[in-house]
Design a protein around this motif. Structure first.
Motif, short mmCIF file in Angstrom:
data_model
loop_
_atom_site.label_atom_id
_atom_site.label_comp_id
_atom_site.label_asym_id
_atom_site.label_seq_id
_atom_site.Cartn_x
_atom_site.Cartn_y
_atom_site.Cartn_z
N LEU A 246 1.00 -1.16 -0.08
CA LEU A 246 0.13 0.45 0.02
C LEU A 246 0.84 1.21 -0.15
N ASP A 247 2.22 1.17 0.83
CA ASP A 247 2.97 2.44 0.05
C ASP A 247 3.41 2.68 -0.82
N GLN A 254 -3.76 8.40 2.10
CA GLN A 254 -5.21 7.59 2.11
C GLN A 254 -5.21 6.17 3.15
N CYS A 255 -4.81 5.21 2.72
CA CYS A 255 -4.47 4.03 2.65
C CYS A 255 -3.54 3.81 4.09
N GLU A 268 -8.56 8.72 9.55
CA GLU A 268 -7.94 8.44 8.17
C GLU A 268 -8.27 10.37 7.29
N GLN A 269 -8.14 10.86 8.28
CA GLN A 269 -9.35 12.08 7.23
C GLN A 269 -7.53 13.02 6.71
N VAL A 270 -7.84 12.89 5.41
CA VAL A 270 -6.40 13.32 4.75
C VAL A 270 -7.22 15.01 4.01
N GLY A 279 -15.78 3.58 -1.29
CA GLY A 279 -16.32 2.25 -1.97
C GLY A 279 -15.39 1.53 -1.58
N GLU A 280 -15.26 0.35 -2.03
CA GLU A 280 -14.47 -0.73 -2.91
C GLU A 280 -13.22 -0.25 -2.50
N ALA A 281 -12.40 0.79 -2.80
CA ALA A 281 -11.19 1.32 -2.42
C ALA A 281 -10.73 0.68 -0.77
N ARG A 282 -11.66 1.48 -0.10
CA ARG A 282 -11.74 1.28 1.32
C ARG A 282 -12.08 0.44 1.97
#
Length: 304
Positions: A246-247, A254-255, A268-270, A279-282
């Motif tokens: 994920l890096d 975000q990840c 998680e706030q950016v 959605g699916e990514a999260r």
């Protein structure tokens, strides 16, 4: 503090509230928890710290808050990412006044400098801050400028340029740096999913993103590798690798911050224009982190 350039240095996140303002108290908590969990140093305002999404005065506020909470327990390094040479000089001089122990310096942002311009940029910063240890952050994959061996040979004349965060993703560069310069520069791995390979090739440290979520496991990998216990380090590393990947993707900030949140270590706030994963990514990241939590290795068996 004389920086001991070795070990696991997480690039810590900057914590934001839902209204986009910086939460300095929460940022201090994130840093304090990392130190309590055994990391060897702190990188503040790196990529994961959303350096380029902060106003100049906000950067100074975060550095002051970080310096306060670190309180000399480990080295504190300030990420330096500016688009103007004079702005970088001012930032590093201010960091020095605050008490920051060193700066991790990227080439100029936005404009992709030539080799000559890159050398002159680092020369200007080194001359302007002779008492500030400098780590070169070499990440041509993301930022388009390779601080190559020829550039490093010219920067070797500056005593305060002491280290390099190597993020080319080509592990051969680590050997090339040692072959060319011996121990003139300390070499850190800057890519999570080749961290163990880099340590095996002689990198003395690891600047990590996913350590924000799993510090104990990151430190265990480093300790085992530094003791030559590679088979045991590999056991943890194989468990960790799906998350470490994920890096290396565009939404790494975000990840990593979402992983922090799932682990109860941050929000998680950016800051916009970045947006929290949806959605699916999260869902995919949450599933990966929950799976990692459910299967995390028993570190006690390694007697570290």
């Amino acid at each position: 503090m004389k920086v001991d350039w070795k070990g696991v240095y997480p690039a810590v996140s900057t914590q934001f509230r839902s209204d986009q303002t910086i939460d300095l108290d929460a940022t201090q908590t994130v840093i304090d928890n990392q130190i309590n969990d055994g990391v060897n140093g702190i990188i503040c305002l790196g990529t994961v710290g959303e350096n380029c999404a902060l106003y100049p005065e906000e950067k100074r506020q975060v550095l002051k808050a970080a310096h306060e909470v670190v309180s000399g327990r480990v080295p504190l390094i300030a990420g330096t990412a500016e688009s103007i040479t004079s702005a970088a000089v001012n930032y590093m001089q201010d960091a020095n006044k605050i008490g920051i122990d060193g700066c991790m310096v990227m080439p100029p942002m936005v404009y992709r400098t030539s080799d000559t311009e890159t050398v002159d940029y680092y020369r200007a910063l080194a001359n302007a801050t002779p008492d500030m240890p400098i780590m070169i952050y070499n990440n041509p994959v993301s930022y388009g400028v390779d601080v190559n061996l020829e550039i490093m040979s010219q920067l070797a004349e500056f005593e305060n340029i002491v280290a390099v965060k190597e993020s080319t993703t080509d592990t051969r560069r680590i050997t090339e740096l040692y072959n060319r310069f011996d121990d003139r520069f300390t070499v850190f791995s800057g890519v999570d999913d080749i961290a163990l390979e880099s340590l095996m090739l002689g990198a003395t440290g690891w600047i990590s993103g996913l350590t924000n979520a799993f510090p104990a496991e990151s430190v265990a990998i480093y300790k085992l590798a530094s003791q030559g216990r590679y088979a045991e380090a590999l056991e943890i590393y194989r468990w960790f690798l799906p998350l470490l990947r994920l890096d290396t993707i565009p939404t790494l900030v975000q990840c990593i911050k979402l992983a922090e949140q799932v682990c109860g270590r941050g929000s998680e706030q950016v800051r916009e224009p970045r947006q929290n994963l949806k959605g699916e990514a999260r869902s995919q990241v949450i599933t990966m982190v929950e799976q990692a939590i459910a299967t995390r290795p028993d570190l006690s068996k390694y007697n570290l």
